[in-house]
Design an enzyme around this catalytic site. Structure first.
Site, PDB file in Angstrom:
ATOM      1  N   HIS A 122      38.561  40.981  30.707  1.00 16.31           N
ATOM      2  CA  HIS A 122      39.405  40.134  31.549  1.00 16.31           C
ATOM      3  C   HIS A 122      38.634  38.857  31.862  1.00 16.31           C
ATOM      4  O   HIS A 122      37.395  38.838  31.821  1.00 16.31           O
ATOM      5  CB  HIS A 122      39.748  40.851  32.853  1.00 16.31           C
ATOM      6  CG  HIS A 122      40.679  42.006  32.685  1.00 16.31           C
ATOM      7  ND1 HIS A 122      41.453  42.474  33.718  1.00 16.31           N
ATOM      8  CD2 HIS A 122      40.965  42.790  31.621  1.00 16.31           C
ATOM      9  CE1 HIS A 122      42.174  43.499  33.308  1.00 16.31           C
ATOM     10  NE2 HIS A 122      41.886  43.721  32.027  1.00 16.31           N
TER      11      HIS A 122
ATOM     12  N   GLU B  87      37.842  37.373  34.575  1.00 20.41           N
ATOM     13  CA  GLU B  87      36.844  37.492  35.636  1.00 20.41           C
ATOM     14  C   GLU B  87      35.576  38.168  35.144  1.00 20.41           C
ATOM     15  O   GLU B  87      34.465  37.723  35.456  1.00 20.41           O
ATOM     16  CB  GLU B  87      37.411  38.310  36.815  1.00 20.41           C
ATOM     17  CG  GLU B  87      38.651  37.720  37.444  1.00 20.41           C
ATOM     18  CD  GLU B  87      39.953  38.263  36.885  1.00 20.41           C
ATOM     19  OE1 GLU B  87      40.908  38.395  37.676  1.00 20.41           O
ATOM     20  OE2 GLU B  87      40.032  38.553  35.670  1.00 20.41           O
TER      21      GLU B  87
ATOM     22  N   CYS C 262      42.980  42.217  39.279  1.00 19.84           N
ATOM     23  CA  CYS C 262      43.379  43.623  39.199  1.00 19.84           C
ATOM     24  C   CYS C 262      42.305  44.474  39.895  1.00 19.84           C
ATOM     25  O   CYS C 262      41.260  43.963  40.284  1.00 19.84           O
ATOM     26  CB  CYS C 262      43.523  44.037  37.733  1.00 19.84           C
ATOM     27  SG  CYS C 262      41.938  44.170  36.858  1.00 19.84           S
TER      28      CYS C 262
ATOM     29  N   CYS D 103      38.740  44.139  38.266  1.00 18.14           N
ATOM     30  CA  CYS D 103      38.109  42.849  38.497  1.00 18.14           C
ATOM     31  C   CYS D 103      37.779  42.640  39.969  1.00 18.14           C
ATOM     32  O   CYS D 103      36.707  42.110  40.296  1.00 18.14           O
ATOM     33  CB  CYS D 103      39.000  41.734  37.973  1.00 18.14           C
ATOM     34  SG  CYS D 103      39.157  41.776  36.162  1.00 18.14           S
TER      35      CYS D 103
END
Length: 154
Positions: free
Chosen positions: A54, A56, A84, A87
């Site tokens: 992801h 992040e 999410c 993260c």
């Protein structure tokens, strides 16, 4: 020159555009220390075949390598979409000073929309700002989702 939250969010949006151009969910992240960008990231989950890629996490890995430390204290993360659970947990564990995000994610968001991972953390206090350039951040997500829907309907 002191740069503001909108300035850095626009750079995160540039990262989101890169993700979009690669067929990834268009989320971008930027990590800032003392008014300077030390890391950038965008979603690479499909391209890298890595569930943890992801925006992040990609940015956190880069920043940690840059400073040779997993503690990202006194830093701010800018991300175009509410993180999410995975993260949000990594952001808390990295000990960021601030988290700034654009669009809310009512389905998977784990900061203010549901789960409240940052708020429920008792080991570290982090400042959170949301809805920075919210419309622009939401628009790129909508553009991506609409393009996927068109492909399905063709």
């Amino acid at each position: 020159m002191i740069k503001n939250d909108e300035y850095f969010m626009r750079i995160a949006l540039e990262e989101a555009e890169l993700a979009f151009s690669k067929g990834e969910i268009p989320v971008g992240a930027v990590i800032v220390h003392e008014n300077e960008i030390i890391a950038r990231g965008h979603n690479l989950k499909e391209l890298n075949k890595d569930v943890t890629a992801h925006a992040e996490i990609v940015a956190i890995r880069t920043a940690s390598q840059q400073i040779n430390n997993w503690r990202l204290e006194d830093m701010t993360m800018y991300v175009t979409l509410e993180p999410c659970p995975m993260c949000a947990g990594a952001i808390v564990q990295s000990r960021f000073k601030r988290l700034v995000f654009g669009a809310l994610d009512n389905r998977e968001g784990a900061v203010v929309s549901s789960k409240h991972i940052v708020e429920n953390n008792h080991n570290h206090n982090m400042l959170v700002s949301s809805k920075i350039l919210e419309e622009e951040c939401q628009n790129i997500i909508n553009k991506f989702l609409n393009s996927k829907r068109r492909l399905v309907n063709e």
